[in-house]
Design a protein around this motif. Structure first.
Motif, PDB file in Angstrom:
ATOM      1  N   VAL A  78     -28.832 -18.167  11.776  1.00 53.88           N
ATOM      2  CA  VAL A  78     -28.498 -18.973  13.314  1.00 53.88           C
ATOM      3  C   VAL A  78     -28.104 -20.567  12.770  1.00 53.88           C
ATOM      4  O   VAL A  78     -27.343 -20.969  13.356  1.00 53.88           O
ATOM      5  CB  VAL A  78     -29.799 -18.921  14.029  1.00 53.88           C
ATOM      6  N   ASN A  79     -28.940 -20.930  11.813  1.00 57.53           N
ATOM      7  CA  ASN A  79     -28.633 -22.441  11.239  1.00 57.53           C
ATOM      8  C   ASN A  79     -27.261 -22.640  11.084  1.00 57.53           C
ATOM      9  O   ASN A  79     -26.448 -23.489  11.117  1.00 57.53           O
ATOM     10  CB  ASN A  79     -29.571 -22.934  10.433  1.00 57.53           C
ATOM     11  N   GLU A  80     -26.649 -21.561  10.077  1.00 51.81           N
ATOM     12  CA  GLU A  80     -25.584 -21.367   9.584  1.00 51.81           C
ATOM     13  C   GLU A  80     -24.255 -21.524  10.580  1.00 51.81           C
ATOM     14  O   GLU A  80     -23.474 -22.121  10.666  1.00 51.81           O
ATOM     15  CB  GLU A  80     -25.106 -20.395   8.702  1.00 51.81           C
ATOM     16  N   GLU A  81     -24.584 -20.849  11.468  1.00 53.89           N
ATOM     17  CA  GLU A  81     -23.706 -20.637  12.559  1.00 53.89           C
ATOM     18  C   GLU A  81     -23.603 -21.766  13.670  1.00 53.89           C
ATOM     19  O   GLU A  81     -22.388 -22.167  14.052  1.00 53.89           O
ATOM     20  CB  GLU A  81     -23.876 -19.510  13.660  1.00 53.89           C
ATOM     21  N   LEU A  82     -24.846 -22.352  13.569  1.00 57.80           N
ATOM     22  CA  LEU A  82     -24.682 -23.749  14.630  1.00 57.80           C
ATOM     23  C   LEU A  82     -24.115 -25.000  13.799  1.00 57.80           C
ATOM     24  O   LEU A  82     -23.152 -25.637  14.367  1.00 57.80           O
ATOM     25  CB  LEU A  82     -26.161 -24.141  14.687  1.00 57.80           C
ATOM     26  N   ASN A  83     -24.140 -24.773  12.457  1.00 58.44           N
ATOM     27  CA  ASN A  83     -23.561 -25.690  11.739  1.00 58.44           C
ATOM     28  C   ASN A  83     -21.763 -25.760  11.617  1.00 58.44           C
ATOM     29  O   ASN A  83     -21.112 -26.361  11.589  1.00 58.44           O
ATOM     30  CB  ASN A  83     -23.746 -25.878  10.124  1.00 58.44           C
ATOM     31  N   LYS A 106     -31.017 -22.568  19.351  1.00 55.56           N
ATOM     32  CA  LYS A 106     -31.766 -22.336  17.982  1.00 55.56           C
ATOM     33  C   LYS A 106     -32.953 -22.610  17.954  1.00 55.56           C
ATOM     34  O   LYS A 106     -33.935 -21.824  17.338  1.00 55.56           O
ATOM     35  CB  LYS A 106     -30.846 -23.476  17.131  1.00 55.56           C
ATOM     36  N   GLU A 107     -33.652 -23.502  18.768  1.00 57.24           N
ATOM     37  CA  GLU A 107     -34.808 -24.222  18.657  1.00 57.24           C
ATOM     38  C   GLU A 107     -36.033 -22.961  19.618  1.00 57.24           C
ATOM     39  O   GLU A 107     -36.863 -22.584  19.120  1.00 57.24           O
ATOM     40  CB  GLU A 107     -35.126 -25.348  19.699  1.00 57.24           C
ATOM     41  N   ALA A 108     -35.088 -22.327  20.480  1.00 56.61           N
ATOM     42  CA  ALA A 108     -35.879 -21.205  21.150  1.00 56.61           C
ATOM     43  C   ALA A 108     -35.981 -19.974  20.397  1.00 56.61           C
ATOM     44  O   ALA A 108     -36.862 -19.275  20.180  1.00 56.61           O
ATOM     45  CB  ALA A 108     -34.948 -20.855  22.567  1.00 56.61           C
ATOM     46  N   TRP A 163     -33.219 -13.538  24.112  1.00 60.50           N
ATOM     47  CA  TRP A 163     -32.398 -14.452  23.476  1.00 60.50           C
ATOM     48  C   TRP A 163     -30.905 -14.008  23.142  1.00 60.50           C
ATOM     49  O   TRP A 163     -29.912 -14.432  23.223  1.00 60.50           O
ATOM     50  CB  TRP A 163     -33.080 -14.946  22.206  1.00 60.50           C
ATOM     51  N   LEU A 164     -30.942 -12.500  22.670  1.00 60.07           N
ATOM     52  CA  LEU A 164     -29.651 -12.037  22.288  1.00 60.07           C
ATOM     53  C   LEU A 164     -28.830 -11.980  23.711  1.00 60.07           C
ATOM     54  O   LEU A 164     -27.361 -12.096  23.487  1.00 60.07           O
ATOM     55  CB  LEU A 164     -29.789 -10.621  22.044  1.00 60.07           C
ATOM     56  N   GLN A 165     -29.372 -11.977  24.769  1.00 61.74           N
ATOM     57  CA  GLN A 165     -28.762 -11.896  26.199  1.00 61.74           C
ATOM     58  C   GLN A 165     -28.295 -13.314  26.433  1.00 61.74           C
ATOM     59  O   GLN A 165     -27.120 -13.463  26.764  1.00 61.74           O
ATOM     60  CB  GLN A 165     -29.583 -11.373  27.242  1.00 61.74           C
ATOM     61  N   ASP A 166     -28.996 -14.296  26.007  1.00 65.33           N
ATOM     62  CA  ASP A 166     -28.890 -15.593  26.298  1.00 65.33           C
ATOM     63  C   ASP A 166     -27.441 -16.180  25.385  1.00 65.33           C
ATOM     64  O   ASP A 166     -26.671 -17.299  25.839  1.00 65.33           O
ATOM     65  CB  ASP A 166     -29.939 -16.416  26.057  1.00 65.33           C
ATOM     66  N   VAL A 167     -27.296 -15.642  24.080  1.00 69.36           N
ATOM     67  CA  VAL A 167     -26.381 -16.235  23.388  1.00 69.36           C
ATOM     68  C   VAL A 167     -25.113 -15.594  23.270  1.00 69.36           C
ATOM     69  O   VAL A 167     -24.419 -15.721  22.118  1.00 69.36           O
ATOM     70  CB  VAL A 167     -27.026 -16.446  21.900  1.00 69.36           C
ATOM     71  N   PHE A 170     -23.639 -17.793  19.904  1.00 68.92           N
ATOM     72  CA  PHE A 170     -24.112 -17.338  18.593  1.00 68.92           C
ATOM     73  C   PHE A 170     -23.696 -16.065  18.458  1.00 68.92           C
ATOM     74  O   PHE A 170     -24.423 -14.965  18.167  1.00 68.92           O
ATOM     75  CB  PHE A 170     -25.686 -17.283  18.436  1.00 68.92           C
ATOM     76  N   ARG A 171     -22.373 -15.769  18.511  1.00 72.46           N
ATOM     77  CA  ARG A 171     -21.853 -14.312  18.549  1.00 72.46           C
ATOM     78  C   ARG A 171     -21.924 -13.524  17.223  1.00 72.46           C
ATOM     79  O   ARG A 171     -22.563 -12.382  17.207  1.00 72.46           O
ATOM     80  CB  ARG A 171     -20.251 -14.270  18.916  1.00 72.46           C
ATOM     81  N   ASP A 172     -21.912 -14.294  16.173  1.00 69.18           N
ATOM     82  CA  ASP A 172     -21.948 -13.803  14.711  1.00 69.18           C
ATOM     83  C   ASP A 172     -23.191 -13.422  14.482  1.00 69.18           C
ATOM     84  O   ASP A 172     -23.675 -12.247  14.061  1.00 69.18           O
ATOM     85  CB  ASP A 172     -21.396 -14.686  13.680  1.00 69.18           C
ATOM     86  N   SER A 173     -24.236 -14.229  14.833  1.00 68.54           N
ATOM     87  CA  SER A 173     -25.594 -14.120  14.526  1.00 68.54           C
ATOM     88  C   SER A 173     -26.263 -12.939  15.280  1.00 68.54           C
ATOM     89  O   SER A 173     -26.998 -11.962  14.906  1.00 68.54           O
ATOM     90  CB  SER A 173     -26.364 -15.389  14.904  1.00 68.54           C
TER      91      SER A 173
END
Length: 254
Positions: free
Chosen positions: A99-104, A169-171, A192-196, A200-203
């Motif tokens: 998740v962090n890598e996708e955010l970055n 990410k924090e959630a 969470w998956l529904q929310d993103v 965060f498609r790849d994650s």
């Protein structure tokens, strides 16, 4: 060299490179209850790993109840074949890294878009906001320094997408910290998956493919933390020997 494996119940598997940039990897096997290195495999080929594991004997293999691995996918099928009584647990820290890598990547995309702006004044303003923002965005929020917290707030105020992804990410991290049990963790993860779906498609796609193994964490809270600690010590041994060309020598040193 032999180890007492009679009490082995939880196994951690990971890999480190024997020689940097050479594609030579050894597989590290760790007793997660004792935090002890119990085996090294000369390569990450399935036949080599299987040979070492099967060398432990059916009695040992049948008593292993959990195996903690990363999300590489290279060991999952092998574990299912050789350790039929073991639940596979995806290491939560590798999941968080995903998740962090996708955010970055999203942060870098914003930076690239900013660098291409024609308005020099606006470009300089946005570049200043994103400068030195990586750790402010990626670190757990409660561990930020005062300077990093100020930087994070600037980013969130200026870049709405990054603000939303940081919240998500924090959630995600809080699910692993606060879920009461397996059921609670699973439902929070599904929400969470529904929310993103649009961020965060790849994650989300990877988590979907590994949902069972990731959700197994909420049952026992097993992680590969002990493996990471041992890996760091093995890397020190490797560096002290300026890399090892001979696996047998490296194994003895370890």
């Amino acid at each position: 060299m032999s180890f007492d494996l009679s009490q082995l119940r939880r196994l951690g598997m990971d890999e480190i490179s024997l020689r940097k940039g050479q594609g030579d990897y050894v597989v590290v096997l760790v007793d997660l209850d004792k935090n002890e290195l119990i085996g090294l495999v000369e390569s990450r080929k399935h036949k080599d790993i299987r040979e070492v594991l099967e060398g432990w004997g059916d009695e040992v293999l049948s008593q292993i109840k959990e195996v903690s691995i990363d999300l590489s996918g290279s060991y999952r099928g092998l574990v299912r074949k050789v350790l039929p009584n073991a639940d596979i647990v995806a290491d939560r820290f590798h999941v968080m890294k995903l998740v962090n890598e996708e955010l970055n990547r999203a942060r870098n995309a914003e930076k690239k878009a900013t660098d291409e702006l024609k308005d020099e004044s606006k470009k300089e303003e946005l570049q200043a906001v994103l400068k030195n923002s990586k750790y402010a965005v990626l670190k757990p929020e409660e561990r930020l320094t005062e300077k990093q917290a100020i930087k994070l707030e600037e980013v969130k105020q200026t870049f709405p997408k990054l603000a939303e992804m940081h919240r998500q990410k924090e959630a995600f991290r809080s699910i692993f910290e606060e879920a009461k049990d397996w059921t609670d963790g699973v439902f929070q993860l599904l929400d969470w998956l529904q929310d993103v779906q649009s961020t965060f498609r790849d994650s989300a796609a990877t988590i979907g493919r590994w949902f069972e193994e990731i959700s197994n964490y909420f049952e026992t809270r097993t992680t590969s933390g002990a493996v990471e600690g041992i890996n760091n010590r093995l890397k020190l041994i490797k560096r002290s020997g300026y890399g090892f060309r001979n696996f047998a020598n490296f194994r003895l040193r370890c």
